[in-house]
Write a protein that holds these residues in place. Structure first.
Motif, short mmCIF file in Angstrom:
data_model
loop_
_atom_site.label_atom_id
_atom_site.label_comp_id
_atom_site.label_asym_id
_atom_site.label_seq_id
_atom_site.Cartn_x
_atom_site.Cartn_y
_atom_site.Cartn_z
N GLN A 124 -0.36 4.13 -5.13
CA GLN A 124 -1.30 5.08 -5.71
C GLN A 124 -1.88 6.00 -4.65
OE1 GLN A 124 -1.75 5.05 -9.16
NE2 GLN A 124 -2.55 7.09 -8.70
N TRP A 125 -2.23 5.45 -3.48
CA TRP A 125 -2.76 6.28 -2.39
C TRP A 125 -1.74 7.33 -1.98
CZ3 TRP A 125 -4.05 1.19 0.59
CH2 TRP A 125 -5.18 0.58 0.00
N ASP A 126 -0.48 6.92 -1.92
CA ASP A 126 0.58 7.87 -1.55
C ASP A 126 0.74 8.93 -2.62
OD1 ASP A 126 3.24 8.52 -0.01
OD2 ASP A 126 3.82 8.27 -2.11
N ASN A 127 0.76 8.50 -3.87
CA ASN A 127 0.97 9.44 -4.98
C ASN A 127 -0.16 10.46 -5.07
OD1 ASN A 127 2.49 10.09 -7.57
ND2 ASN A 127 0.44 9.70 -8.38
N ASP A 128 -1.39 10.02 -4.80
CA ASP A 128 -2.56 10.89 -4.92
C ASP A 128 -2.93 11.59 -3.61
OD1 ASP A 128 -2.67 10.00 -7.51
OD2 ASP A 128 -4.32 8.59 -7.18
N ASN A 129 -2.18 11.27 -2.53
CA ASN A 129 -2.53 11.79 -1.19
C ASN A 129 -4.00 11.50 -0.90
OD1 ASN A 129 -1.99 12.94 1.27
ND2 ASN A 129 -1.91 15.05 0.53
N TYR A 130 -4.36 10.23 -1.06
CA TYR A 130 -5.75 9.80 -1.07
C TYR A 130 -6.04 8.88 0.12
CZ TYR A 130 -9.88 7.16 -2.57
OH TYR A 130 -11.11 6.55 -2.63
N PHE A 131 -7.15 9.14 0.80
CA PHE A 131 -7.58 8.29 1.90
C PHE A 131 -8.59 7.27 1.37
CE2 PHE A 131 -10.75 7.70 5.44
CZ PHE A 131 -9.97 6.80 6.16
N PRO A 132 -8.26 5.98 1.41
CA PRO A 132 -9.16 4.95 0.88
C PRO A 132 -10.25 4.60 1.89
CG PRO A 132 -7.12 3.94 1.61
CD PRO A 132 -6.96 5.42 1.82
N ARG A 133 -11.33 5.35 1.86
CA ARG A 133 -12.42 5.16 2.83
C ARG A 133 -12.99 3.74 2.75
NH1 ARG A 133 -14.59 7.96 7.20
NH2 ARG A 133 -14.21 9.92 6.08
N ASP A 134 -13.00 3.15 1.56
CA ASP A 134 -13.54 1.80 1.44
C ASP A 134 -12.72 0.79 2.23
OD1 ASP A 134 -11.43 2.27 -0.38
OD2 ASP A 134 -12.06 0.60 -1.66
N ILE A 135 -11.41 0.97 2.27
CA ILE A 135 -10.55 0.07 3.05
C ILE A 135 -10.78 0.31 4.54
CG2 ILE A 135 -8.20 -0.70 3.47
CD1 ILE A 135 -9.25 -1.29 0.67
N HIS A 136 -10.91 1.58 4.93
CA HIS A 136 -11.22 1.93 6.31
C HIS A 136 -12.52 1.24 6.75
CE1 HIS A 136 -11.11 4.48 9.90
NE2 HIS A 136 -12.40 4.73 9.72
N ARG A 157 2.46 -1.31 5.29
CA ARG A 157 2.02 -1.28 3.91
C ARG A 157 1.60 0.13 3.47
NH1 ARG A 157 0.62 -5.30 0.45
NH2 ARG A 157 2.55 -6.12 1.34
N SER A 158 0.87 0.86 4.34
CA SER A 158 0.36 2.16 3.91
C SER A 158 -0.03 3.03 5.10
CB SER A 158 -0.87 1.96 3.01
OG SER A 158 -1.54 3.18 2.78
N LEU A 159 0.57 4.20 5.18
CA LEU A 159 0.16 5.16 6.21
C LEU A 159 -1.21 5.75 5.90
CD1 LEU A 159 3.33 7.17 7.28
CD2 LEU A 159 2.45 4.99 8.11
N ALA A 160 -1.63 5.70 4.65
CA ALA A 160 -2.96 6.20 4.31
C ALA A 160 -4.03 5.43 5.06
CB ALA A 160 -3.19 6.10 2.80
#
Length: 387
Positions: free
Chosen positions: A32-44, A81-84
């Motif tokens: 989903q992060w990849d599809n939306d080009n979204y940075f998950p700040r909560d995970i950061h 797992r995720s470059l985001a």
């Protein structure tokens, strides 16, 4: 001496990050992060809570001490797992933490390094320009002094994470163009400063933090945001080409290693699940040979990456080894990932499987952080091959 064995410290961090990835970064969210080009700040922010930003910060400023091997390991596992998420970690722990520790003045270190540890402070690199790639000393973005302020004008390209960053770590020309290496400075520009414009670029992969064109139109910042303070004015070249460049090469190699590891693991599992002609395809000799080859190449990539990281942790000159690692690992990771996609056939091409994302992401690895051609030049030059 090659570095094969994790220290107890690194093993503990490895166990922690593996559990974190499985719990906080499920495959469905990564897609989903990849599809939306979204940075998950909560995970950061959860990575911050684990203390992982401190791996690049000296103890004097609240960190756990600079540990490049552990940092590379975290990058590898996140990017598998995720470059985001992995990209955001690099832009905090490495772009901000490592650079500040190496080239900032004491006041900047005391102000900003605790923010890396406690808040996950993010830097975006404002280095490349529309007409400037590898030849960064030819930047055209300018900065002039006006009392206690710096005024910046120009354009930057391929500025990953500009919209989520706290500062754009910007290389500017601060003196006469003919001086070339003696007229460069590095300045910190918050992306929400008046006169800063961001334009999101469409990219094949590397989704999450986003890649931007950035324009500066009479952007005014305090002179205190010159990296290195007054001593940094017109002295940006020495700060840009320091030890941090060697580590940046390993950051990208670790990203590539993570992607290739995920690709091999998925292909390995798929070969045992996919049945053709009445048996799992892992029993077909050509498939077995392909899997054996990618496993072998992956192990070579891993050994090179951690060997180079170990040299840096021992404060040894590793400029040749890091260029060799960047060249070999990124090119080989690309080949490994494409081979794994081919093994999965049409399933490796559809978005229901992660393999197509791995391929999109890995294609950029031989290009960013100094292209493979640049690394070949570095290796030949630093080994004193006559021209």
């Amino acid at each position: 001496m090659l570095h094969f064995q994790d220290s107890e410290h690194v093993s503990m961090i490895r166990d922690t990050i593996e559990r974190f990835v499985e719990k906080e970064m499920p495959r469905s969210l990564a897609r989903q992060w990849d599809n939306d080009n979204y940075f998950p700040r909560d995970i950061h922010n959860k990575l911050v809570e684990l203390g992982l930003m401190g791996l690049t910060v000296p103890e004097a400023y609240g960190g756990s001490g600079v540990d490049i091997t552990a940092t590379v390991m975290v990058i590898e596992h996140l990017c598998a797992r995720s470059l985001a998420v992995g990209g955001g970690y690099i832009q905090s722990a490495c772009y901000a933490g490592l650079n500040l520790g190496e080239v900032a003045n004491e006041a900047q270190k005391k102000e900003l390094l605790p923010k890396v540890i406690e808040d996950g402070l993010i830097f975006a690199y404002g280095i490349s320009e529309p007409d400037v790639g590898a030849d960064v000393s030819s930047v055209k973005t300018t900065a002039r002094r006006e009392g206690d302020y710096i005024v910046v004008n120009g354009n930057k390209r391929f500025c990953s994470g500009a919209a989520v960053a706290d500062y754009i770590y910007t290389l500017v020309r601060s003196g006469p163009a003919e001086d070339r290496y003696k007229n460069l400075s590095l300045v910190l520009i918050p992306p929400n400063t008046q006169g800063v414009s961001l334009d999101l670029q469409g990219t094949l992969g590397l989704k999450g933090v986003g890649t931007y064109d950035v324009s500066f139109d009479e952007v005014r910042i305090p002179a205190s945001q010159i990296i290195g303070g007054e001593e940094g004015w017109n002295n940006g070249w020495s700060k840009l080409v320091g030890p941090g460049l060697d580590i940046e090469k390993l950051e990208v190699a670790a990203m590539a290693l993570g992607i290739a590891t995920a690709a091999v693991n998925d292909a390995w599992a798929y070969s045992q699940e996919r049945v053709q002609f009445g048996k799992p395809i892992c029993k077909i000799q050509s498939i077995r040979h392909m899997l054996a080859e990618v496993k072998t190449k992956l192990e070579a990539c891993r050994l090179m990456t951690y060997h180079a990281a170990g040299l840096i942790d021992q404060n040894k000159n590793a400029s040749v080894e890091t260029s060799m690692t960047k060249l070999f690992v990124c090119d080989t990771a690309r080949d490994i990932t494409i081979a794994c996609q081919e093994l999965m056939g049409a399933y490796g091409y559809v978005k229901d499987f992660d393999m197509e994302r791995y391929v999109r992401d890995v294609l950029i690895m031989p290009i960013i952080g100094g292209s493979s051609a640049i690394q070949k030049n570095n290796i030949a030059n630093r080994l004193n091959l006559p021209r």
